[in-house]
Scaffold this active site. Structure first.
Site, PDB file in Angstrom:
ATOM      1  N   CYS A  77      44.084  37.062  22.014  1.00 52.28           N
ATOM      2  CA  CYS A  77      43.269  35.967  22.121  1.00 52.28           C
ATOM      3  C   CYS A  77      43.524  35.033  20.807  1.00 52.28           C
ATOM      4  O   CYS A  77      43.093  33.951  20.830  1.00 52.28           O
ATOM      5  CB  CYS A  77      41.908  36.651  22.105  1.00 52.28           C
ATOM      6  SG  CYS A  77      41.506  37.596  20.927  1.00 52.28           S
ATOM      7  N   GLU A  94      32.884  38.003  23.466  1.00 45.64           N
ATOM      8  CA  GLU A  94      33.953  37.733  22.756  1.00 45.64           C
ATOM      9  C   GLU A  94      34.910  37.114  23.786  1.00 45.64           C
ATOM     10  O   GLU A  94      35.463  37.908  24.665  1.00 45.64           O
ATOM     11  CB  GLU A  94      34.589  39.161  22.109  1.00 45.64           C
ATOM     12  CG  GLU A  94      33.767  39.433  21.117  1.00 45.64           C
ATOM     13  CD  GLU A  94      33.944  39.026  19.856  1.00 45.64           C
ATOM     14  OE1 GLU A  94      34.412  37.886  19.518  1.00 45.64           O
ATOM     15  OE2 GLU A  94      33.374  39.666  18.765  1.00 45.64           O
TER      16      GLU A  94
HETATM   17  P1  NAD Z   1      38.728  39.047  32.271  1.00 41.19           P
HETATM   18  O1  NAD Z   1      37.704  37.858  32.060  1.00 41.19           O
HETATM   19  O2  NAD Z   1      39.396  38.503  33.486  1.00 41.19           O
HETATM   20  O3  NAD Z   1      38.303  40.321  32.287  1.00 41.19           O
HETATM   21  C1  NAD Z   1      37.553  40.967  31.157  1.00 41.19           C
HETATM   22  C2  NAD Z   1      36.653  42.215  31.872  1.00 41.19           C
HETATM   23  O4  NAD Z   1      35.808  41.687  32.590  1.00 41.19           O
HETATM   24  C3  NAD Z   1      37.773  43.134  32.597  1.00 41.19           C
HETATM   25  O5  NAD Z   1      36.861  44.528  32.451  1.00 41.19           O
HETATM   26  C4  NAD Z   1      37.179  42.616  33.975  1.00 41.19           C
HETATM   27  O6  NAD Z   1      37.256  43.728  34.903  1.00 41.19           O
HETATM   28  C5  NAD Z   1      35.923  42.418  34.003  1.00 41.19           C
HETATM   29  N1  NAD Z   1      35.292  41.669  34.804  1.00 41.19           N
HETATM   30  C6  NAD Z   1      35.933  40.519  35.640  1.00 41.19           C
HETATM   31  N2  NAD Z   1      34.983  39.807  36.373  1.00 41.19           N
HETATM   32  C7  NAD Z   1      33.801  40.336  36.331  1.00 41.19           C
HETATM   33  C8  NAD Z   1      32.628  40.296  36.720  1.00 41.19           C
HETATM   34  N3  NAD Z   1      32.363  39.383  37.645  1.00 41.19           N
HETATM   35  N4  NAD Z   1      31.575  40.974  36.121  1.00 41.19           N
HETATM   36  C9  NAD Z   1      31.953  41.727  35.235  1.00 41.19           C
HETATM   37  N5  NAD Z   1      32.939  42.232  34.594  1.00 41.19           N
HETATM   38  C10 NAD Z   1      33.788  41.429  35.112  1.00 41.19           C
HETATM   39  O7  NAD Z   1      39.713  38.806  30.759  1.00 41.19           O
HETATM   40  P2  NAD Z   1      41.250  39.686  30.627  1.00 41.19           P
HETATM   41  O8  NAD Z   1      42.122  38.939  31.521  1.00 41.19           O
HETATM   42  O9  NAD Z   1      40.827  41.308  30.918  1.00 41.19           O
HETATM   43  O10 NAD Z   1      41.373  39.434  29.102  1.00 41.19           O
HETATM   44  C11 NAD Z   1      41.971  38.395  28.584  1.00 41.19           C
HETATM   45  C12 NAD Z   1      40.888  37.449  28.056  1.00 41.19           C
HETATM   46  O11 NAD Z   1      40.188  38.103  27.031  1.00 41.19           O
HETATM   47  C13 NAD Z   1      41.341  36.384  27.157  1.00 41.19           C
HETATM   48  O12 NAD Z   1      40.697  34.960  27.531  1.00 41.19           O
HETATM   49  C14 NAD Z   1      41.646  36.289  26.066  1.00 41.19           C
HETATM   50  O13 NAD Z   1      41.449  35.282  25.106  1.00 41.19           O
HETATM   51  C15 NAD Z   1      40.171  37.242  25.747  1.00 41.19           C
HETATM   52  N6  NAD Z   1      40.088  38.089  24.872  1.00 41.19           N
HETATM   53  C16 NAD Z   1      39.179  37.765  23.802  1.00 41.19           C
HETATM   54  C17 NAD Z   1      39.034  38.597  22.583  1.00 41.19           C
HETATM   55  C18 NAD Z   1      38.150  37.981  21.332  1.00 41.19           C
HETATM   56  O14 NAD Z   1      38.013  39.118  20.484  1.00 41.19           O
HETATM   57  N7  NAD Z   1      37.655  37.199  21.524  1.00 41.19           N
HETATM   58  C19 NAD Z   1      39.926  39.740  22.446  1.00 41.19           C
HETATM   59  C20 NAD Z   1      40.687  39.980  23.462  1.00 41.19           C
HETATM   60  C21 NAD Z   1      40.777  39.071  24.618  1.00 41.19           C
END
Ligand code: NAD
Length: 510
Positions: free
Chosen positions: A315, A281
């Site tokens: 999001c 997502e």
């Molecule tokens: P992010 O991608 O920075 O991090 C998300 C998760 O991934 C965190 O737990 C982070 O620690 C982890 N992560 C980061 N690098 C990684 C790697 N190399 N390997 C494995 N895990 C890793 O996102 P964020 O800043 O935490 O959240 C905001 C984003 O999430 C926005 O883009 C938003 O649109 C999206 N979002 C989408 C939905 C949806 O339902 N589509 C819902 C909420 C947020």
């Protein structure tokens, strides 16, 4: 029924929430170990969690796990898998419902932790807990339909059945912006149908994840069903994704991270016995179209609520407001007037929105504000807010070119781009003109256009004549098309099926 949201117009609810804030404030700064196989694990190093609105305030320290803790957590999850998957669906459902009950009892306390750790105002934090409870209840409600054996066609001398079986031990990788609801939903869904999990929450909100583990412990989940490993992305992100014992990955977060996970998870490492199943997502560049038949006061209110709720850090947040030319100027005036009225301040004072999650998020918004100042017309905001936290004021740009960076890239802050369209046809074309397809909306009184939007607006969640945020579990299954995700659809009727494999058994009858 969805969990009712709290009405903060009532003084008694505000008072109760403030009492929870006072109680939680007294518990800030504690240390939390990891939980692996039901045991607490300290690692000697910590990740500190800070209040986004008061960067000097430490919410707590959570142990920083590394590869050794991921190894251990996956081993514990696999050890728990057999007994957990051998329970009846009803037994697992009972535990999930108890988790919902514990969260209900701790509702304001859990919300207060989010006010401090994620900068959510009262209503946003309360809705986050309500959504977590909804995920538990909804998945518990849907699970029985997937239990039992399905008899295939009758065949003389043979019994043929098809059964759904859980996949194994998976990873939940969650974002900070719905620190309780999304983590709970992504964990409880696979768990109720018999899988076990390693939870790796965002390093920005580890303490809320710790609170979920406390609730799961109170509810009586067996050791090893949920294993919590907090840590930095660099230390444990790739390692967990690459691990040969990770059976599936349930991810919510940004496009960049999602694509990286998808690529890495495709590799089959020595000792690995499966192709990893990956659900993603991801982000959005969500648009609301307002045409010339709309009630402009209503449209402006819906747009402001969609654009600036939680500072644009949803999001689903509206980051593009597309106005048909004949009503553009009037809509802009109303929108800007409302945006300028928004109160920005510390989350525990219950403003309209508070500080952005961290310094990086603030810098990102400011960088896009710089781009907008050069390429579009700044009508409001454009500055940082109160001292002490990562504040950015509600910002409005008009005359934004649909193909500009401002209108194409996810900013994830309180920065709205207004785009002028000649007519509805062009508005729809602009709305569909990004790589994302998460949420979108149309405010119009023209039935034909509303119907056309249903067919042609390419988003996973389309909202007609209302705000474009705030999906309810079960009512509005949530998740995007295109590069917004793999249509996992959280809170939807097909969600649980994705964590099950189909097994066919043919037995020759004597
Ligand atoms: P992010 O991608 O920075 O991090 C998300 C998760 O991934 C965190 O737990 C982070 O620690 C982890 N992560 C980061 N690098 C990684 C790697 N190399 N390997 C494995 N895990 C890793 O996102 P964020 O800043 O935490 O959240 C905001 C984003 O999430 C926005 O883009 C938003 O649109 C999206 N979002 C989408 C939905 C949806 O339902 N589509 C819902 C909420 C947020």
């Amino acid at each position: 029924m969805n969990e009712a949201l709290t009405d903060f117009a009532l003084t008694e609810n505000v008072n109760a929430y403030e009492a929870a804030l006072t109680e939680v404030r007294g518990r800030l700064g504690a240390d939390y170990p990891l939980t692996i196989g039901g045991e607490t694990v300290e690692t000697g190093t910590w990740i500190e969690s800070h209040n986004p609105g008061l960067a000097t305030e430490i919410i707590g320290r959570s142990a920083a796990g590394g590869p050794a803790e991921i190894d251990r957590a996956l081993a514990a999850a696999w050890e728990a898998f057999r007994p957990w998957s051998a329970l009846s669906m009803d037994e697992r459902i009972g535990l999930v419902r108890r988790l919902a009950a514990v969260m209900r009892q701790r509702r304001f306390e859990l919300a207060a932790w989010m006010t401090f750790e994620a900068g959510k105002n009262f209503a946003e934090a309360d809705a986050d807990v309500a959504e977590a409870i909804d995920f538990c209840e909804y998945y518990a409600h849907r699970a029985p339909a997937l239990a039992g054996e399905h008899q295939t066609y009758p065949s003389p001398g043979e019994s043929n059945t098809s059964t759904l079986v859980p996949l194994g031990a998976g990873a939940v990788i969650s974002p900070w912006n719905f620190p309780l609801a999304i983590l709970t939903g992504m964990a409880v869904g696979p768990a109720v149908v018999g899988n076990t999990l390693v939870l790796k929450p965002s390093p920005d909100t580890p303490i809320v994840a710790q609170k979920l583990m406390e609730c799961a412990g109170e509810a009586g989940f067996p050791a090893g069903v949920f294993n919590l490993v907090t840590g930095t992305d660099a230390d444990i992100g790739d390692y967990l994704v690459d691990h040969p014992r990770t059976r599936f990955i349930n991810f919510t977060g940004s496009l960049t991270t999602g694509v990286r996970i998808n690529q890495r998870a495709a590799a089959v490492h020595p000792g690995q016995l499966w192709i990893k199943k990956v659900g993603l997502e991801m982000g959005g560049k969500d648009a609301l179209i307002v045409d010339e038949t709309a009630d402009l006061d209503y449209a402006a209110r819906m747009a402001v609520s969609s654009g600036y709720g939680f500072g644009g850090q949803k999001c689903s947040a509206m980051s593009r407001l597309i106005a048909v030319e004949s009503v553009h100027d009037e809509l802009v005036d109303r929108f800007v007037a409302l945006a300028e009225e928004l109160e920005v301040g510390p989350a525990d004072e219950n403003p309209d929105f508070s500080a952005l999650i961290n310094e990086r998020a603030k810098d990102k918004s400011l960088a896009y504000i710089d781009i907008g100042t050069e390429t579009a017309r700044l009508l409001a905001g454009g500055t940082t807010g109160p001292d002490g936290g990562h504040y950015v004021m509600p910002t409005v740009f008009a005359d934004v070119a649909p193909d500009s960076r401002l209108a194409q890239e996810e900013i994830f802050g309180p920065v709205v781009s207004i785009i002028k369209a000649a007519d509805f046809d062009q508005a729809l074309e602009i709305a569909n003109g990004t790589m994302f397809g998460l949420t979108g909306g149309l405010i119009s009184n023209d039935r034909e256009r509303l119907d056309r939007a249903k067919r042609e607006f390419e988003v996973g969640n389309l909202y007609l004549n209302r705000k474009i945020t705030g999906a309810f579990v079960g009512l509005q299954p949530f998740g995007g098309l295109r590069l917004s995700g793999t249509t996992v659809k959280a809170g939807g009727p097909y969600y649980l099926r994705q964590y099950l494999a189909e097994k066919t058994i043919a037995e020759k009858l004597a």
